[in-house]
Motif scaffolding. Sequence first.
Motif, mmCIF file in Angstrom:
data_model
loop_
_atom_site.group_PDB
_atom_site.id
_atom_site.type_symbol
_atom_site.label_atom_id
_atom_site.label_comp_id
_atom_site.label_asym_id
_atom_site.label_seq_id
_atom_site.Cartn_x
_atom_site.Cartn_y
_atom_site.Cartn_z
ATOM 1 N N GLY A 91 -9.212 -3.906 -4.150
ATOM 2 C CA GLY A 91 -8.563 -2.511 -4.408
ATOM 3 C C GLY A 91 -9.737 -1.548 -4.329
ATOM 4 O O GLY A 91 -9.399 -0.039 -4.621
ATOM 5 N N GLU A 92 -10.870 -1.891 -4.102
ATOM 6 C CA GLU A 92 -12.025 -0.945 -3.944
ATOM 7 C C GLU A 92 -12.059 0.016 -3.097
ATOM 8 O O GLU A 92 -12.345 1.220 -3.225
ATOM 9 C CB GLU A 92 -13.510 -1.624 -3.768
ATOM 10 N N TYR A 93 -11.438 -0.157 -1.728
ATOM 11 C CA TYR A 93 -11.263 0.851 -0.730
ATOM 12 C C TYR A 93 -10.018 0.335 0.125
ATOM 13 O O TYR A 93 -9.632 -0.818 0.041
ATOM 14 C CB TYR A 93 -12.482 1.016 0.023
ATOM 15 N N MET B 251 -20.925 -5.917 -7.384
ATOM 16 C CA MET B 251 -19.762 -6.817 -7.043
ATOM 17 C C MET B 251 -18.599 -6.347 -6.410
ATOM 18 O O MET B 251 -17.574 -6.827 -6.659
ATOM 19 C CB MET B 251 -19.276 -7.369 -8.428
ATOM 20 N N VAL B 252 -18.907 -5.038 -5.455
ATOM 21 C CA VAL B 252 -17.970 -4.717 -4.767
ATOM 22 C C VAL B 252 -17.417 -5.440 -3.730
ATOM 23 O O VAL B 252 -18.343 -6.052 -3.136
ATOM 24 C CB VAL B 252 -18.195 -3.202 -4.219
ATOM 25 N N HIS B 253 -16.109 -5.832 -3.675
ATOM 26 C CA HIS B 253 -15.849 -6.822 -2.707
ATOM 27 C C HIS B 253 -15.909 -6.208 -1.337
ATOM 28 O O HIS B 253 -15.416 -5.130 -1.035
ATOM 29 C CB HIS B 253 -14.260 -7.173 -2.642
ATOM 30 N N HIS C 270 0.941 -1.148 0.046
ATOM 31 C CA HIS C 270 0.052 -0.115 0.264
ATOM 32 C C HIS C 270 0.918 1.153 0.015
ATOM 33 O O HIS C 270 1.983 1.017 0.436
ATOM 34 C CB HIS C 270 -0.782 -0.064 1.322
ATOM 35 N N SER C 271 0.308 2.226 -0.328
ATOM 36 C CA SER C 271 1.034 3.610 -0.532
ATOM 37 C C SER C 271 0.348 4.478 -0.072
ATOM 38 O O SER C 271 0.732 5.967 -0.007
ATOM 39 C CB SER C 271 1.461 3.947 -2.112
ATOM 40 N N ALA D 199 -12.133 3.454 -4.868
ATOM 41 C CA ALA D 199 -11.809 3.361 -6.095
ATOM 42 C C ALA D 199 -12.880 2.196 -6.894
ATOM 43 O O ALA D 199 -12.349 1.264 -7.377
ATOM 44 C CB ALA D 199 -10.379 3.035 -6.427
ATOM 45 N N ALA D 200 -14.073 2.458 -6.523
ATOM 46 C CA ALA D 200 -15.086 1.547 -7.161
ATOM 47 C C ALA D 200 -16.236 2.299 -7.418
ATOM 48 O O ALA D 200 -16.722 3.074 -6.813
ATOM 49 C CB ALA D 200 -15.301 0.312 -6.151
#
Length: 223
Positions: free
Chosen positions: A180-182, A172-174, A44-45, A143-144
């Motif tokens: 990487g959705e959040y 389908m958001v995990h 992660h950044s 980011a979704a």
Amino acid sequence: MKLAALVSGGKDSIFAIQKALDEGHEVTHLINIIPARDDSYMYHSINLHMVELISAASEIPLIQQQSSGIKELELDDLTLALRKVNVDGVSVGAIESQYQASRVQKICDSLGLKVYAPLWHRDPEELLNEMSKVLDIRIVRVAADGLDKSWLGRPINVNSIESLKALNRRRMVHMAGEGGEYETVVLDAPFFKKRIEIVKSEIEWEGDTGTLKILDARLVDKN
């Protein structure tokens, strides 16, 4: 078992530490890899400076290692960091990422270390419910589709978990953000001696992706 814990400051790595301590393991060091690229496959950044506060809050020493962030080459940087500690194993917060899990396993095998991955293949909804009861988790990047600005800074709690369930069904958001959705940051955990308070932050938004940049934060006593 003496463990070094890979940490990003997010919910998964911090909860893995909590599970390790609950099971009687000793976490001697936090290991944080700082990638030179935002698109690192392994690390992660976002808001990585918060890891220093997590180290201070938990009173667990921190080892930070700069990384190229280049796919596969960045694995050498983790090896360098792990060579600096004398432990039996490595704690990781992996849930479903086979890419990350397989590469951490390969590195640990080469160093004669065990991998401690208590979240691996756990049900995301059950995991979030369990985490939210003991950790103060805030969403700091989205980011979704379906995750807008209102999610930035939002805690992971009963209400947000229900919203994530609905987004999972519709789009389908995990639920755990494994795609990487959040991304998240943890402000408090049972093993913290003090909690973290965000003093100043700002939102950066571009296209359909947003980040809550934490500009200033401090340690405060727990109530």
